[in-house]
Design an enzyme around this catalytic site. Structure first.
Site, PDB file in Angstrom:
ATOM      1  N   GLY A 262       0.855  -1.183   0.000  1.00 34.86           N
ATOM      2  CA  GLY A 262       0.000   0.000   0.000  1.00 34.86           C
ATOM      3  C   GLY A 262       0.888   1.229   0.000  1.00 34.86           C
ATOM      4  N   CYS A 332      -9.886  21.728  17.409  1.00 33.26           N
ATOM      5  CA  CYS A 332      -9.811  21.945  18.854  1.00 33.26           C
ATOM      6  C   CYS A 332      -9.234  20.752  19.596  1.00 33.26           C
ATOM      7  CB  CYS A 332     -11.206  22.244  19.382  1.00 33.26           C
ATOM      8  SG  CYS A 332     -11.958  23.587  18.478  1.00 33.26           S
TER       9      CYS A 332
END
Ligand SMILES: *Cc1c(COP(=O)(O)O)cnc(C)c1O
Length: 407
Positions: A262, A332
């Site tokens: 991959g 955040c």
């Protein structure tokens, strides 16, 4: 890569993924040529980068696909991968996924437990089919990589022990609905050393020999994926060394060799482009805040992975002006960073940063956290660029919720 990243950022906006298809082609042919003289299939591990255009490009070159969900199998089929080059791996497959895989008549289902084998047998029986299977052996080898991407030790959830594998083969061989034609192992990802691969290959090849001795004829020998790539200054495995070790350990056996790369195929084909929003200093610490975030590329947050970061063509930038900065996104979370203490020149609003080696496990791990739209993806091939995935919109994100909204 010789790509005008500024022009692409202007044309398509940021944050943006860009993939160099010529590089992907080069990786594919290099690996395929290293298998020359043997029967082989390169089953691209779709989870690394599952954009349909990437899969289709590899399919045209002759690649197969290694999939870990029925969704990935469907992507591979949609992209034009031959069904006889698709394998379905993964530690937990649902009945509906097994059924669909058997109906699509793909090359192999890779099994990871006895319980799963029994489910596959049951589903195959319902369909009146014989399931071609492969068993994932866990050779208990330490791949010497990051623990989160190590998979070939007994303490990992993957595969079955050698004796269990043998018992499963004997059972499957007697079953009317199972046809055990393959064997599989995958010891981990980002492997930079040959010795664990060699050792695993040897153990699994010995099992193949002992199975052949009891007339269980294994035809497909799947060495998994995991070939390491250069993110920083790693010394990693070459395609030639890799295949030589496999040839050596499977000597005398008539097998079709499968491998499932991959990262090797796509990691360094990709870059992630992001623009500077602001600079700020907190108690003497320098932060560069950019428009991309951990929801786009989570590897630094998830694995503390290193990605080289470069400022693109910043006017008048002098090396001696570089000072260390943390490159962070707007999400955040304190873990929302691309790099820590990265030497960068003074930057201004809209300056462009290029994050390297972002082609694998980048977009595929992206999320909509903080209701951030996923980035667009662009392919560059023979000097030409084209969009291969639109930037998501707010509407895309709320589409499945709006009709249920009660105000
Ligand atoms: C993840 C995975 C791969 C691909 O790993 P890379 O490190 O990207 O080459 C191949 N096979 C299996 C079974 C996997 O889980």
């Amino acid at each position: 890569m010789s790509i005008d990243t500024k022009a692409l950022a202007d044309k398509y906006g940021t944050p943006l993924y860009v993939y160099d298809f010529d590089y992907i082609e080069n990786r594919y042919t290099t690996l395929k040529e290293a298998f020359a003289g043997k029967k082989s299939i390169i089953n691209y591990a779709v989870k690394a980068n599952s954009n349909l255009s990437v899969i289709a490009y590899l399919a045209k070159l002759g690649a197969g696909a290694d999939c870990v969900s029925i969704g990935e199998v469907q992507r591979a089929l949609t992209a034009g991968v031959s069904k006889y080059k698709i394998i379905f791996s993964g530690v937990g497959k649902r009945d509906d996924e097994i059924r669909a895989a058997l109906e699509h008549d793909i090359l192999l289902l890779n099994l990871e437990s006895e319980a799963e084998m029994k489910r596959v047998e049951m589903v195959a029986k319902e369909l009146g089919k014989e399931a071609r299977i492969s068993i994932r052996v866990n050779p208990n080898i330490d791949p010497q990589t990051h623990p989160y991407i190590s998979t070939g030790l007994h303490e990992n959830k993957f595969g079955v022990e050698l004796d269990m594998a043998k018992r499963m083969y004997i059972y499957a061989n007697k079953s009317e609905f199972l046809n055990p034609v393959g064997i599989h192992f995958h010891i981990g990802s980002q492997l930079t050393k040959l010795s664990p691969i060699k050792e695993a290959c040897g153990i699994v090849a010995d099992l193949v020999r002992s199975l052949k001795a009891i007339n269980i004829d294994i035809k497909f020998f799947d060495v998994g994926g995991g070939i390491g790539v250069v993110y920083d200054e790693e010394v990693t495995i070459s395609a030639k060394e890799y295949t030589q070790v496999i040839f050596e350990m499977t000597k005398g056996l008539d097998l079709t060799l499968l491998c499932e790369p991959g990262r090797y195929m796509v990691a360094n084909a990709g870059i992630f482009l992001t623009k500077v929003l602001y600079e700020k200093n907190n108690g003497g610490k320098r932060f560069v805040i950019v428009d991309g975030a951990m929801n786009d590329l989570i590897r630094p947050s998830l694995y503390n992975a290193y990605h080289k970061i470069e400022a693109v063509g910043v006017e008048g930038a002098k090396e001696y002006e570089n000072t260390p900065a943390d490159v962070v996104g707007p999400v955040c979370e304190s873990g929302d960073f691309f790099g820590k203490d990265v030497p960068l020149p003074p930057l201004e609003h809209n300056d462009l940063l290029m994050i390297h080696s972002a082609g694998a496990y980048g977009f595929t791990m992206a999320s909509n956290y903080n209701t951030r739209a996923k980035a667009a993806e662009v392919a560059v091939q023979a000097g030409k660029d084209r969009l291969i995935r639109q930037r998501e919109t707010y509407e895309d994100q709320v589409r499945l919720e709006l009709e249920y909204l009660e105000k």
